[in-house]
Scaffold this motif. Structure first.
Motif, short mmCIF file in Angstrom:
data_model
loop_
_atom_site.label_atom_id
_atom_site.label_comp_id
_atom_site.label_asym_id
_atom_site.label_seq_id
_atom_site.Cartn_x
_atom_site.Cartn_y
_atom_site.Cartn_z
N SER A 2 2.84 64.73 -0.61
CA SER A 2 2.30 64.15 0.62
C SER A 2 2.88 64.86 1.84
O SER A 2 3.75 65.72 1.70
CB SER A 2 2.58 62.63 0.70
N ILE A 40 4.25 66.81 4.95
CA ILE A 40 4.54 68.20 5.31
C ILE A 40 4.53 69.09 4.06
O ILE A 40 4.02 70.21 4.08
CB ILE A 40 5.90 68.27 6.04
N GLN A 86 8.08 64.31 -7.77
CA GLN A 86 8.99 63.56 -8.64
C GLN A 86 8.23 62.85 -9.76
O GLN A 86 8.81 62.56 -10.81
CB GLN A 86 9.86 62.58 -7.85
N LYS A 133 1.53 62.10 -10.32
CA LYS A 133 1.19 62.28 -8.91
C LYS A 133 1.01 63.78 -8.60
O LYS A 133 0.10 64.17 -7.86
CB LYS A 133 2.33 61.71 -8.05
N ASP A 161 12.51 65.70 -9.75
CA ASP A 161 13.07 64.59 -8.98
C ASP A 161 14.44 65.06 -8.51
O ASP A 161 15.34 65.32 -9.33
CB ASP A 161 13.20 63.35 -9.90
N VAL A 162 14.62 65.18 -7.21
CA VAL A 162 15.85 65.77 -6.69
C VAL A 162 17.07 64.87 -6.93
O VAL A 162 18.20 65.31 -6.73
CB VAL A 162 15.74 66.16 -5.19
N ASN A 180 12.18 70.21 0.67
CA ASN A 180 11.43 69.37 1.61
C ASN A 180 11.58 67.87 1.34
O ASN A 180 11.40 67.06 2.24
CB ASN A 180 9.94 69.77 1.52
N SER A 209 14.87 69.98 7.68
CA SER A 209 15.82 69.09 8.32
C SER A 209 15.09 68.27 9.38
O SER A 209 13.92 67.90 9.20
CB SER A 209 16.96 69.93 8.91
N TYR A 216 19.79 58.17 8.65
CA TYR A 216 18.93 59.35 8.52
C TYR A 216 19.49 60.50 9.35
O TYR A 216 19.59 61.64 8.89
CB TYR A 216 17.52 58.98 8.99
N LYS A 220 20.73 64.24 7.94
CA LYS A 220 20.18 65.53 8.36
C LYS A 220 21.26 66.41 9.00
O LYS A 220 21.22 67.63 8.88
CB LYS A 220 18.99 65.34 9.30
N GLY A 273 9.32 68.83 13.51
CA GLY A 273 8.70 68.02 14.57
C GLY A 273 8.32 66.64 14.05
O GLY A 273 8.47 66.33 12.86
N CYS A 330 5.80 64.12 12.88
CA CYS A 330 4.46 64.30 12.29
C CYS A 330 3.96 63.03 11.63
O CYS A 330 4.74 62.18 11.20
CB CYS A 330 4.52 65.36 11.19
N SER A 361 2.94 61.24 8.53
CA SER A 361 3.26 61.41 7.10
C SER A 361 3.56 60.03 6.53
O SER A 361 3.44 59.02 7.22
CB SER A 361 4.47 62.34 6.93
N ASN A 362 4.01 60.01 5.27
CA ASN A 362 4.34 58.73 4.63
C ASN A 362 5.82 58.38 4.72
O ASN A 362 6.28 57.47 4.03
CB ASN A 362 3.93 58.77 3.14
N ARG A 377 2.54 56.20 13.80
CA ARG A 377 2.64 57.63 14.17
C ARG A 377 1.30 58.14 14.73
O ARG A 377 1.27 58.86 15.73
CB ARG A 377 3.06 58.46 12.96
N1 LIG Z 1 7.33 63.42 9.40
C1 LIG Z 1 8.24 63.62 10.33
O1 LIG Z 1 8.05 63.22 11.50
C2 LIG Z 1 9.49 64.38 10.00
C3 LIG Z 1 10.32 64.76 11.07
C4 LIG Z 1 11.47 65.47 10.79
C5 LIG Z 1 11.78 65.78 9.47
N2 LIG Z 1 10.98 65.37 8.45
C6 LIG Z 1 11.36 65.74 7.08
O2 LIG Z 1 10.26 66.37 6.45
C7 LIG Z 1 10.37 66.22 5.04
C8 LIG Z 1 9.04 65.78 4.47
O3 LIG Z 1 8.77 64.46 4.93
P1 LIG Z 1 7.33 63.93 5.32
O4 LIG Z 1 7.41 63.55 6.73
O5 LIG Z 1 6.28 64.85 4.87
O6 LIG Z 1 7.29 62.55 4.50
P2 LIG Z 1 6.50 62.10 3.19
O7 LIG Z 1 5.05 62.18 3.41
O8 LIG Z 1 7.10 60.78 2.83
O9 LIG Z 1 6.94 63.20 2.12
C9 LIG Z 1 8.20 63.16 1.53
C10 LIG Z 1 8.08 63.70 0.14
O10 LIG Z 1 9.38 63.66 -0.49
C11 LIG Z 1 9.19 63.21 -1.80
N3 LIG Z 1 10.42 62.66 -2.39
C12 LIG Z 1 11.11 61.57 -2.01
N4 LIG Z 1 12.15 61.38 -2.84
C13 LIG Z 1 12.09 62.38 -3.77
C14 LIG Z 1 12.86 62.73 -4.90
N5 LIG Z 1 13.92 62.00 -5.27
N6 LIG Z 1 12.52 63.82 -5.60
C15 LIG Z 1 11.46 64.57 -5.25
N7 LIG Z 1 10.66 64.28 -4.21
C16 LIG Z 1 10.99 63.19 -3.48
C17 LIG Z 1 8.09 62.17 -1.70
O11 LIG Z 1 7.52 61.96 -2.96
P3 LIG Z 1 6.87 60.54 -3.34
O12 LIG Z 1 5.66 60.41 -2.48
O13 LIG Z 1 6.60 60.67 -4.78
O14 LIG Z 1 7.94 59.52 -3.03
C18 LIG Z 1 7.14 62.87 -0.73
O15 LIG Z 1 6.27 63.74 -1.42
C19 LIG Z 1 11.51 65.22 4.81
O16 LIG Z 1 12.69 65.93 4.45
C20 LIG Z 1 11.69 64.58 6.17
O17 LIG Z 1 12.99 64.09 6.38
C21 LIG Z 1 9.83 64.69 8.69
#
Ligand SMILES: NC(=O)c1ccc[n+]([C@@H]2O[C@H](COP(=O)([O-])OP(=O)(O)OC[C@H]3O[C@@H](n4cnc5c(N)ncnc54)[C@H](OP(=O)(O)O)[C@@H]3O)[C@@H](O)[C@H]2O)c1
Length: 272
Positions: free
Chosen positions: A30, A32, A54, A58, A84-85, A111, A160, A184, A188, A215, A217, A219-220, A230
């Motif tokens: 999902s 990014i 993970q 999926k 699964d990290v 990621n 990050s 959080y 980071k 940035g 974004c 996302s979930n 968001r």
């Molecule tokens: N969105 C923002 O605004 C934002 C801003 C700054 C940084 N970030 C960073 O960007 C990265 C991606 O986040 P996102 O915003 O795209 O959120 P997201 O849609 O929730 O994606 C996060 C992904 O991480 C996976 N994940 C969680 N725990 C895991 C594990 N133990 N092993 C493997 N995969 C795992 C999730 O898988 P499942 O769906 O299966 O749980 C999901 O695919 C993250 O590191 C987040 O901290 C995001």
């Protein structure tokens, strides 16, 4: 014969080989990560993308959805890879699978990340957050290290967040100053230090290691309600950091990677 552990799109068996540049993106089902898989797969026929998820189910569903959505515009190949990290056995199995099929790894995009937004006690929240956002990332990178060493030009990218910037936390002008998110932010900041340590540790074999700010974004990351919030508040399309990550792996940000700061999606740097 093609090993059966990876489901693939975009390649016939005969074109799936170790000469391709192999990239793994964990947490790619999902947000990014998903957009980064799509952006890389349509950017170059030289890439083979490992879509880390993970959950194997999926990952397979995500792969099928990508194939339906992108069809012939997929230039490279994509395989689903269970990882699964937070599970060392799954990380080791993923490494063994990549080694058997490709023999090397060119780019690792760490990621996967979480925000604990359910009501739990402080210690549980800290442990969960750090286990995924920091400990898991360290174990994944160090497990994949021998495969990265076999690449002619390798990258380790930690996704990050500017929320982890200690300088910005204390900057009275900073846009997101009012947001708490202490656990959080701490995770980071620790991830940034991990990227600095790995940059130092891996310098002698030329691996480029960076922390990347994607940035704010859609996302979930903060669940369905968070996603709606968001969208309402104008968060960015996750395609933006995905395109910036393509530039990183194409070498267009190599000068920024040398510097002591996070590489920002919009160009330039965000202070540690
Ligand atoms: N969105 C923002 O605004 C934002 C801003 C700054 C940084 N970030 C960073 O960007 C990265 C991606 O986040 P996102 O915003 O795209 O959120 P997201 O849609 O929730 O994606 C996060 C992904 O991480 C996976 N994940 C969680 N725990 C895991 C594990 N133990 N092993 C493997 N995969 C795992 C999730 O898988 P499942 O769906 O299966 O749980 C999901 O695919 C993250 O590191 C987040 O901290 C995001």
């Amino acid at each position: 014969m093609r090993p059966s552990f990876l489901s693939q799109v975009g390649y016939t068996t005969s074109t799936l080989d170790a000469r391709k540049l192999t990239r793994i993106i964990e947490g790619a089902s999902s947000g990014i990560g998903l957009e980064t898989v799509k952006a890389l797969a349509t950017a170059s026929a030289d890439f083979h993308i490992l879509l880390g998820s993970q959950s194997a189910e999926k990952g397979q569903k995500t792969l099928n959805d990508i194939q339906t959505a992108l069809g012939d515009s997929i230039k490279g190949g994509i395989s689903a890879l269970q990882i699964d990290v937070c599970d060392q056995n799954s990380i080791k199995a993923a490494k063994d699978q990549i080694e058997a099929q490709f023999g090397k790894l060119d780019v690792l995009i760490n990621n996967a990340g979480i925000i604990v937004y359910e009501q739990v006690d402080t210690l549980t929240s800290l442990r969960k957050t750090f286990e995924t956002n920091v400990f898991g990332q360290l174990i994944v990178t160090e497990t994949m290290e021998p495969l990265l060493q076999k690449s002619a030009k390798s990258y380790v990218i930690y996704v990050s967040s500017e929320q982890g910037s200690i300088s910005e936390r204390l900057n009275p002008e900073y846009e997101y100053r009012q947001i708490r998110g202490d656990h959080y932010r701490m995770s980071k900041a620790a991830l940034n230090m991990l990227s600095a340590c790995h940059r130092y540790n891996y310098a002698d074999w030329g691996c480029r290691v960076l922390a990347f700010n994607p940035g704010w974004c859609v996302s979930n990351l903060t669940g369905e309600k968070g996603r709606e919030m968001r969208i309402k508040l104008g968060a960015r399309d996750p395609k933006d950091p995905a395109m910036a990550l393509v530039d990183v792996v194409l070498g267009k940000r190599d000068a920024d990677i040398e510097k002591p700061a996070m590489v920002d999606l919009d160009g330039g740097l965000v202070p540690w």
